[in-house]
Design a protein around this motif. Sequence first.
Motif, mmCIF file in Angstrom:
data_model
loop_
_atom_site.group_PDB
_atom_site.id
_atom_site.type_symbol
_atom_site.label_atom_id
_atom_site.label_comp_id
_atom_site.label_asym_id
_atom_site.label_seq_id
_atom_site.Cartn_x
_atom_site.Cartn_y
_atom_site.Cartn_z
ATOM 1 N N UNK A 1 51.694 41.229 38.721
ATOM 2 C CA UNK A 1 50.848 41.071 37.264
ATOM 3 C C UNK A 1 49.445 42.007 37.619
ATOM 4 N N UNK A 2 49.118 42.570 36.408
ATOM 5 C CA UNK A 2 47.847 43.502 36.277
ATOM 6 C C UNK A 2 46.608 42.668 36.672
ATOM 7 N N UNK A 3 45.863 43.291 37.479
ATOM 8 C CA UNK A 3 44.502 42.726 37.582
ATOM 9 C C UNK A 3 43.478 43.541 37.125
ATOM 10 N N UNK A 4 42.167 42.930 37.013
ATOM 11 C CA UNK A 4 41.060 43.590 36.510
ATOM 12 C C UNK A 4 40.129 43.747 37.405
ATOM 13 N N UNK A 5 39.255 44.783 37.675
ATOM 14 C CA UNK A 5 38.143 44.878 38.418
ATOM 15 C C UNK A 5 36.955 44.419 37.748
ATOM 16 N N UNK A 6 35.913 44.076 38.435
ATOM 17 C CA UNK A 6 34.707 43.579 37.788
ATOM 18 C C UNK A 6 34.013 44.846 36.976
ATOM 19 N N UNK A 7 34.424 46.102 37.294
ATOM 20 C CA UNK A 7 33.871 47.171 36.331
ATOM 21 C C UNK A 7 34.673 47.349 35.175
ATOM 22 N N UNK A 8 35.900 46.967 35.178
ATOM 23 C CA UNK A 8 36.703 47.007 33.851
ATOM 24 C C UNK A 8 36.242 45.751 33.077
ATOM 25 N N UNK A 9 36.164 44.557 33.871
ATOM 26 C CA UNK A 9 35.609 43.417 32.880
ATOM 27 C C UNK A 9 34.222 43.875 32.090
ATOM 28 N N UNK A 10 33.325 44.432 32.995
ATOM 29 C CA UNK A 10 31.986 45.015 32.232
ATOM 30 C C UNK A 10 32.314 45.842 31.381
ATOM 31 N N UNK A 11 33.260 46.907 31.493
ATOM 32 C CA UNK A 11 33.563 47.938 30.497
ATOM 33 C C UNK A 11 34.321 47.372 29.248
ATOM 34 N N UNK A 12 34.919 46.398 29.367
ATOM 35 C CA UNK A 12 35.841 45.765 28.217
ATOM 36 C C UNK A 12 34.621 45.224 27.337
ATOM 37 N N UNK A 52 51.762 39.650 27.666
ATOM 38 C CA UNK A 52 51.260 38.972 28.879
ATOM 39 C C UNK A 52 49.696 38.942 28.589
ATOM 40 N N UNK A 53 49.217 37.762 28.740
ATOM 41 C CA UNK A 53 47.673 37.543 28.601
ATOM 42 C C UNK A 53 46.871 37.529 30.030
ATOM 43 N N UNK A 54 46.123 38.293 30.195
ATOM 44 C CA UNK A 54 45.323 38.226 31.506
ATOM 45 C C UNK A 54 44.098 37.950 31.091
ATOM 46 N N UNK A 71 53.036 47.912 34.794
ATOM 47 C CA UNK A 71 51.744 47.502 35.337
ATOM 48 C C UNK A 71 51.634 46.399 36.429
ATOM 49 N N UNK A 72 52.698 45.986 36.746
ATOM 50 C CA UNK A 72 52.701 44.718 37.707
ATOM 51 C C UNK A 72 52.220 44.831 38.902
ATOM 52 N N UNK A 73 52.089 45.974 39.373
ATOM 53 C CA UNK A 73 51.372 46.196 40.817
ATOM 54 C C UNK A 73 49.980 47.009 40.836
ATOM 55 N N UNK A 74 49.475 47.045 39.492
ATOM 56 C CA UNK A 74 48.189 47.840 39.304
ATOM 57 C C UNK A 74 47.081 46.987 39.011
ATOM 58 N N UNK A 75 46.075 47.779 39.188
ATOM 59 C CA UNK A 75 44.521 47.349 38.885
ATOM 60 C C UNK A 75 43.969 48.168 37.779
ATOM 61 N N UNK A 76 43.437 47.456 36.754
ATOM 62 C CA UNK A 76 42.683 48.194 35.838
ATOM 63 C C UNK A 76 41.219 48.200 36.284
ATOM 64 N N UNK A 77 40.721 49.662 36.208
ATOM 65 C CA UNK A 77 39.342 49.688 36.580
ATOM 66 C C UNK A 77 38.688 50.658 35.624
ATOM 67 N N UNK A 78 37.293 50.848 35.777
ATOM 68 C CA UNK A 78 36.609 51.521 34.836
ATOM 69 C C UNK A 78 35.661 52.318 35.420
#
Length: 94
Positions: A1-12, A52-54, A71-78
């Motif tokens: 499952x796609x994961x989110x970094x803390x930077x991605x969360x802040x950017x969103x 899919x809701x993350x 995106x299953x093995x990816x991490x969203x970063x920003x």
Amino acid sequence: MLTLTDKAVAAIRDVMAGVDVPADAGLRISAKAGEAGALELALASQPQAGDQVIEKGDVRVFVAEDTVAILDDKALDAQPGTPGQPAFRLDRQS
């Protein structure tokens, strides 16, 4: 499952700040029409059927059904950019 970094969360959060969207809105990732292998990101008021809701903290990301496997093995970063316009990137999960 796609994961989110803390930077991605802040950017969103930054992207959604000041935008008139419902509280349960999120960032939607889907295949870009007409461009094989390309993805597009857009704000969405709710997930579409099959998405899919993350969730991480107060941020939601909707991954289109046809991109979940990609995106299953990816991490969203920003990376910081112009306010409200961060540069998102996908990395392999570590």
